[in-house]
Design a protein around this motif. Sequence first.
Motif, PDB file in Angstrom:
ATOM      1  N   ASN A 208      -6.166  -1.795  -0.663  1.00 34.41           N
ATOM      2  CA  ASN A 208      -6.977  -1.153  -1.413  1.00 34.41           C
ATOM      3  C   ASN A 208      -8.245  -1.681  -1.737  1.00 34.41           C
ATOM      4  O   ASN A 208      -8.494  -0.770  -1.533  1.00 34.41           O
ATOM      5  CB  ASN A 208      -5.906  -0.873  -3.356  1.00 34.41           C
ATOM      6  CG  ASN A 208      -5.232   0.125  -3.049  1.00 34.41           C
ATOM      7  OD1 ASN A 208      -5.437   1.616  -2.163  1.00 34.41           O
ATOM      8  ND2 ASN A 208      -3.799   0.245  -3.549  1.00 34.41           N
TER       9      ASN A 208
ATOM     10  N   LEU B 265       0.923  -1.225  -0.110  1.00 41.73           N
ATOM     11  CA  LEU B 265      -0.219   0.088  -0.116  1.00 41.73           C
ATOM     12  C   LEU B 265       0.837   1.155  -0.227  1.00 41.73           C
ATOM     13  O   LEU B 265       1.022   2.221  -0.589  1.00 41.73           O
ATOM     14  CB  LEU B 265      -0.935  -0.460   1.020  1.00 41.73           C
ATOM     15  CG  LEU B 265      -1.757   1.089   1.244  1.00 41.73           C
ATOM     16  CD1 LEU B 265      -3.198   1.011   0.292  1.00 41.73           C
ATOM     17  CD2 LEU B 265      -2.854   1.207   2.611  1.00 41.73           C
TER      18      LEU B 265
ATOM     19  N   ALA C 294      -8.453   5.290  -0.354  1.00 40.27           N
ATOM     20  CA  ALA C 294      -9.113   3.708  -1.045  1.00 40.27           C
ATOM     21  C   ALA C 294      -9.949   4.355  -1.270  1.00 40.27           C
ATOM     22  O   ALA C 294     -10.768   4.585  -1.886  1.00 40.27           O
ATOM     23  CB  ALA C 294      -8.925   2.825  -0.976  1.00 40.27           C
TER      24      ALA C 294
END
Length: 413
Positions: free
Chosen positions: A359, A221, A389
């Motif tokens: 995500n 991430l 996200a």
Amino acid sequence: MELIQAGDFSIAIKEITFFVFAAFLITTIGYLLGRITIKGVSLGTAGVFIIALLYGCFLYSHLSDNLIISDTTYVKNALKIVENLGLILFVTSVGFIAGPNFFGNFKKNFKSYVLLALVVIFAGGLTCAGCIGLDKVINNDPTENTASMLVGLMSGSLTSTPAFSAAKATVASRENGEMLEDLVTVGHGIAYLFGVIGVVLFVQLVPKFMKADMAKEREKLITADSGSANRKPVGKLLEMDEFGFMPFALAAIIGIFVGSIKYGNFSLTTTGGCLLTSLIFGHFAHFGKVSVTPKESTLKVFREFGLMLFLIGAGVSGGASFVEHFKAVYFLYGVLMTIIPMIIGFFFAKYVLKLSLLNNLGSITGGMTSTPALGTLISTAGTENVASAYAATYPVALIAVVIVSQVILIIFK
């Protein structure tokens, strides 16, 4: 609403004191419940929602005793204030936290976020339409009544206040509009419970089932977001106050104003307006030599405190109508409208869009417009970067669910 008479002032003080006491009681028991962990899974802050819902189901009437006004308007308004204040604190905090990484991440994954949001909402809409057809066969109810109830269920399943308000506005002008509005409201209240709890459990259970290494997932991430974070300029910035309350309040004020702008029946609402404004503030971090970024500690406290208040307000008011109008089949429809879009969205993001796990889950919380689930996911993931996200998917899902709910009501009129 009647005006408060001078002689009733002491009663008002007692009512307010009792309400504050109830809120603290719900918070205490809710966090205790949230700490109970079974095989690594816990409710977390959503435990507050469960206790608030139970309080609303069985003790709400005590809040209405000896009211100064002739109905429950006073209590409803108090709950709404708590809910809205919590929502503003939580969403604005999320925007500030996500802001530094948001725009770079969104630009990089724009198509993925848009597609996933549309897939989740359309899956929910198709599930709702299927349930309408099934319920018509089972109960032989007029289609318009069934559609109103089940669109309310869909808005509750997706915890979407904009879809809820848009559905009510759509049926309000019809011949039996008042009754249809009540059906939308009842449906929303019945489905809201699992709409919150279902997504909260989903974002905790999926990493468990996949035996995910959260350290590696956090690294993926961070790698995806690298290079997109905004950096403050060299040199001392002017801080308006020690904790950053002033820029936080300014972002909230602008966000509320932006959210109140309507185009037809659609608006960003307070949630969307505060999220958008705080994302911009968080991205730029400063305007000239003036810092507009609250301290990280301030944002974390506001995020958790806001989520707690939101769950208390929504839980008590939702629980008040839950028992009276509950039917097992409606609850089942709501469960389907929560689970099916999540599962479809998750596998679409995993195998088609190739998103990393965090995500993926962050986008699912945004696609499901689930504010409480984001709070849980942040704790589960061990990083606040998942908020990017959520923030990227949420606006698309917000618009899509409003449109889908209105289309369903028009088709099944």
